[in-house]
Design an enzyme around this catalytic site. Structure first.
Site, PDB file in Angstrom:
ATOM      1  N   LEU A   1       1.983   7.775   2.372  1.00 40.33           N
ATOM      2  CA  LEU A   1       3.051   8.445   1.620  1.00 40.33           C
ATOM      3  C   LEU A   1       2.231   9.105   0.406  1.00 40.33           C
ATOM      4  CD1 LEU A   1       3.531   6.772  -1.190  1.00 40.33           C
ATOM      5  CD2 LEU A   1       4.953   5.563   0.146  1.00 40.33           C
ATOM      6  N   ARG A   2       2.699  10.279  -0.133  1.00 40.15           N
ATOM      7  CA  ARG A   2       2.118  10.702  -1.240  1.00 40.15           C
ATOM      8  C   ARG A   2       3.072  10.806  -2.353  1.00 40.15           C
ATOM      9  NH1 ARG A   2       2.560  16.861   0.584  1.00 40.15           N
ATOM     10  NH2 ARG A   2       4.338  15.625   1.331  1.00 40.15           N
TER      11      ARG A   2
ATOM     12  N   LYS B   1       9.523  -5.621 -14.115  1.00 33.87           N
ATOM     13  CA  LYS B   1       9.470  -4.906 -12.955  1.00 33.87           C
ATOM     14  C   LYS B   1      10.762  -5.569 -12.376  1.00 33.87           C
ATOM     15  CE  LYS B   1       5.919  -2.787 -11.239  1.00 33.87           C
ATOM     16  NZ  LYS B   1       4.723  -2.529 -10.662  1.00 33.87           N
TER      17      LYS B   1
ATOM     18  N   CYS C   1      -5.581   6.634  -5.379  1.00 34.00           N
ATOM     19  CA  CYS C   1      -6.093   6.426  -4.133  1.00 34.00           C
ATOM     20  C   CYS C   1      -7.522   7.171  -4.022  1.00 34.00           C
ATOM     21  CB  CYS C   1      -5.133   6.729  -3.247  1.00 34.00           C
ATOM     22  SG  CYS C   1      -3.590   6.065  -2.918  1.00 34.00           S
TER      23      CYS C   1
ATOM     24  N   HIS D   1      -7.100  23.625  -2.858  1.00 33.14           N
ATOM     25  CA  HIS D   1      -6.621  24.155  -4.251  1.00 33.14           C
ATOM     26  C   HIS D   1      -7.827  23.853  -5.178  1.00 33.14           C
ATOM     27  CE1 HIS D   1      -2.797  25.579  -2.852  1.00 33.14           C
ATOM     28  NE2 HIS D   1      -2.748  24.343  -2.166  1.00 33.14           N
ATOM     29  N   ALA D   2      -8.523  24.660  -5.739  1.00 29.17           N
ATOM     30  CA  ALA D   2      -9.433  24.195  -6.488  1.00 29.17           C
ATOM     31  C   ALA D   2      -8.983  23.817  -7.798  1.00 29.17           C
ATOM     32  CB  ALA D   2     -10.643  25.411  -6.820  1.00 29.17           C
TER      33      ALA D   2
ATOM     34  N   THR E   1      -4.951  -2.830  -4.375  1.00 29.67           N
ATOM     35  CA  THR E   1      -6.421  -2.965  -3.988  1.00 29.67           C
ATOM     36  C   THR E   1      -7.400  -2.216  -4.895  1.00 29.67           C
ATOM     37  OG1 THR E   1      -5.960  -1.431  -2.271  1.00 29.67           O
ATOM     38  CG2 THR E   1      -5.922  -3.864  -1.649  1.00 29.67           C
TER      39      THR E   1
HETATM   40  P1  NAD Z   1       0.975  -0.732  -7.588  1.00 30.23           P
HETATM   41  O1  NAD Z   1       0.000  -1.170  -8.624  1.00 30.23           O
HETATM   42  O2  NAD Z   1       2.024   0.087  -8.038  1.00 30.23           O
HETATM   43  O3  NAD Z   1       1.998  -1.949  -7.094  1.00 30.23           O
HETATM   44  C1  NAD Z   1       1.306  -3.169  -6.570  1.00 30.23           C
HETATM   45  C2  NAD Z   1       2.460  -4.236  -7.045  1.00 30.23           C
HETATM   46  O4  NAD Z   1       1.965  -5.505  -6.378  1.00 30.23           O
HETATM   47  C3  NAD Z   1       2.423  -4.524  -8.541  1.00 30.23           C
HETATM   48  O5  NAD Z   1       3.667  -4.552  -8.951  1.00 30.23           O
HETATM   49  C4  NAD Z   1       1.858  -6.051  -8.611  1.00 30.23           C
HETATM   50  O6  NAD Z   1       2.799  -6.870  -9.674  1.00 30.23           O
HETATM   51  C5  NAD Z   1       2.529  -6.580  -7.405  1.00 30.23           C
HETATM   52  N1  NAD Z   1       1.588  -7.773  -7.069  1.00 30.23           N
HETATM   53  C6  NAD Z   1       0.350  -8.196  -6.881  1.00 30.23           C
HETATM   54  N2  NAD Z   1       0.263  -9.333  -6.583  1.00 30.23           N
HETATM   55  C7  NAD Z   1       1.558  -9.883  -6.113  1.00 30.23           C
HETATM   56  C8  NAD Z   1       1.840 -11.021  -5.394  1.00 30.23           C
HETATM   57  N3  NAD Z   1       1.005 -11.725  -5.144  1.00 30.23           N
HETATM   58  N4  NAD Z   1       3.079 -11.168  -5.335  1.00 30.23           N
HETATM   59  C9  NAD Z   1       3.963 -10.089  -5.548  1.00 30.23           C
HETATM   60  N5  NAD Z   1       3.864  -9.023  -6.050  1.00 30.23           N
HETATM   61  C10 NAD Z   1       2.308  -8.874  -6.223  1.00 30.23           C
HETATM   62  O7  NAD Z   1       0.269  -0.115  -6.216  1.00 30.23           O
HETATM   63  P2  NAD Z   1       0.630   0.739  -5.191  1.00 30.23           P
HETATM   64  O8  NAD Z   1       0.412   2.124  -5.869  1.00 30.23           O
HETATM   65  O9  NAD Z   1       2.084   0.696  -4.819  1.00 30.23           O
HETATM   66  O10 NAD Z   1      -0.620   0.498  -3.985  1.00 30.23           O
HETATM   67  C11 NAD Z   1      -0.345  -0.675  -3.058  1.00 30.23           C
HETATM   68  C12 NAD Z   1      -1.207  -0.548  -2.177  1.00 30.23           C
HETATM   69  O11 NAD Z   1      -0.993   0.775  -1.464  1.00 30.23           O
HETATM   70  C13 NAD Z   1      -2.848  -0.244  -2.520  1.00 30.23           C
HETATM   71  O12 NAD Z   1      -3.572  -0.694  -1.645  1.00 30.23           O
HETATM   72  C14 NAD Z   1      -2.901   1.492  -2.402  1.00 30.23           C
HETATM   73  O13 NAD Z   1      -4.197   1.687  -2.035  1.00 30.23           O
HETATM   74  C15 NAD Z   1      -2.091   1.664  -1.152  1.00 30.23           C
HETATM   75  N6  NAD Z   1      -1.489   3.071  -1.317  1.00 30.23           N
HETATM   76  C16 NAD Z   1      -1.125   3.639  -2.212  1.00 30.23           C
HETATM   77  C17 NAD Z   1      -0.436   4.721  -2.297  1.00 30.23           C
HETATM   78  C18 NAD Z   1       0.111   5.711  -3.537  1.00 30.23           C
HETATM   79  O14 NAD Z   1       0.293   6.786  -3.562  1.00 30.23           O
HETATM   80  N7  NAD Z   1       0.254   4.862  -4.625  1.00 30.23           N
HETATM   81  C19 NAD Z   1      -0.317   5.643  -1.098  1.00 30.23           C
HETATM   82  C20 NAD Z   1      -0.920   4.903   0.231  1.00 30.23           C
HETATM   83  C21 NAD Z   1      -1.409   3.618  -0.123  1.00 30.23           C
END
Ligand code: NAD
Length: 433
Positions: A153-154, A35, A263, A254-255, A86
């Protein structure tokens, strides 16, 4: 301000780029070398509209950088965000907090001077307390405050959502941390976007309550759709009719084939587990989870109901991601529906505008083709699973000519029944008689 983002995924990368665009100096850290290598080469590892330009602009301006080793960036930062995953913990449905806690330990060992540590990851109530305890254990002398700042965010509209949010929620009881967070989000409060300050536990629950409510709203309209089919009503008109009521609102009505994504599935089940743990079960959400899981599983049966026995039939799938404008396949309904079709003996082929790379890893025996017309070629039914714009105005005559039999099963209701039937299709959709 100097900001460090731990975790450069969908949330960390978008938030990091947007904070840099506000004028802060941001370092995004990730432990995934591929990445970081791609980001350093100027490539964006995810599909999110507008993100490539935003990242390029802020890298060029010297406000945004990427690294595998966050030590220096954490030492220098006034604010360190935890934006790691998470996911659902295997076996019990609770949120897996191991990445959050590992990040907390690492941050604690490195901070230098008063640092605000912000949990942006979606975490159960009380996680902030545990992050604080971990950090205090590692650094009894450390000067820090742990804040909750959930992200709303979405995917697909992430930059717009971050820069023009319905609200920003900041959970802290520490006045110094509150001032730092106020400064960080000043560009938004200056533009009058609401910033809600709460206690940390309240902030943590707001995120889950929001997602659970939206998941419940989708599930509600999905059940109404099933009822519409039985009684001869039209779910889209029902949604419009109730959505115009300001108390209800028209969004998330929206069905479809059931909610998926990175999430809602994991957050609803995690909330259910937290509520059970505290002896205050959230039965509406327990039912939402159950109804949605069952819905995704029965979608394949709809195809059988329309075209009969699936053994030896070819089913074409339009769309694999859980929604349009993302490449995210996490918990996408396609992950349930395609294997179910295959188990019923169907040969399945598919196309998705952005999900093909991920799909190639996730599915077995799925033929991936180059476009919607190739999906139609020789198919006995076409199942529309994701409402990408490019599927909204297909040349139905060409689709029909290529198919073995003209059957369109539109699980997102993007075609009008009369129009599809006029084009010679046997057309089936959701909640419309
Ligand atoms: P993701 O899996 O896309 O990204 C998480 C990143 O964290 C990964 O790239 C992973 O390699 C990195 N990582 C893990 N441990 C690490 C460490 N110790 N040091 C450095 N990097 C580390 O996840 P995401 O979709 O971005 O979601 C992250 C959080 O945000 C989650 O809790 C999710 O529920 C929340 N969230 C996500 C969204 C969404 O639309 N994706 C929206 C709101 C909230």
């Amino acid at each position: 301000m100097r900001v460090t983002m731990i975790g450069t995924g969908y949330v960390g990368l978008v938030s990091g780029a947007c904070f840099a665009d506000f004028g802060h100096v941001v370092t995004c850290v990730d432990k995934d070398p591929s990445k970081i290598e791609r980001l350093e080469r100027g490539e964006i590892p995810i599909f999110e509209p507008g993100l490539d330009d935003l990242v390029a602009k802020n890298v060029k301006a010297g406000r945004l950088s990427f690294t595998l080793d966050g030590a220096e960036a954490i030492r220098d930062a006034e604010v360190v965000f935890i934006a790691v995953g998470t996911p659902t913990r295997r076996g019990d449905g609770h949120a897996d907090l191991s990445y959050v806690y590992a990040a907390a330990e690492e941050i604690a060992s490195l901070i230098d001077g008063f640092t605000v540590v912000v949990t942006k990851s979606t975490v159960p109530v009380g996680t902030g307390d545990e992050v604080e305890a971990i950090m205090r254990r590692v650094r009894p002398d450390g000067e820090f405050a742990v804040v909750s700042n959930p992200e709303f965010l979405r995917e697909g509209a992430a930059i717009e959502d971050f820069k023009r949010p319905d609200r920003v929620v900041i959970g802290t009881e520490d006045p110094r941390a509150r001032a730092v967070m106020g400064e960080l989000y000043r560009p938004l409060s200056l533009s009058d976007f609401p910033v809600v300050y709460t206690a940390r536990r309240t902030s943590e629950l707001i995120k889950y309550a929001g997602n659970a409510f939206l998941a419940m709203k989708i599930t509600f309209i999905n059940e109404m759709a099933d009822l519409c089919e039985k009684v001869g009503a039209d779910v889209q008109q029902v949604a419009k009719g109730i959505g115009l009521d300001g108390r209800i609102g028209s969004k998330f009505l929206h069905a479809g084939p059931g909610y998926g994504g990175s999430c809602f599935p994991k957050d609803t089940i995690a909330l259910v587990r937290t509520a059970q743990q505290y002896g205050a079960p959230v039965r509406l959400i327990e039912t939402t989870v159950e109804v949605n899981d069952a819905r995704k599983k029965v979608m394949a049966k709809r195809v059988e109901a329309v075209i009969g026995d699936l053994a030896g039939k070819t089913i074409g799938i339009l769309g694999l991601t859980f929604k349009p404008n993302t490449d995210d396949m996490r918990d996408s309904p396609s992950l349930d529906i395609i294997p179910a079709l295959q188990a019923m003996g169907a040969k399945v082929k598919a196309f998705d505008p952005e999900g093909m790379r991920e799909a190639a890893h996730l599915f077995t025996d799925l033929e991936l083709v180059d476009g919607p017309y190739e999906v139609a070629q020789g198919a006995d039914a076409l199942v529309l699973l994701t409402e990408w714009d490019q599927f909204r105005a297909l040349d139905l005559a060409q689709i029909k000519n290529r198919m073995n039999q003209p059957v369109l099963i539109d699980l997102r209701n993007i075609y009008k029944p009369a129009e599809a039937r006029a084009a010679g299709f046997l057309y089936s959709s959701i909640g419309r008689a």
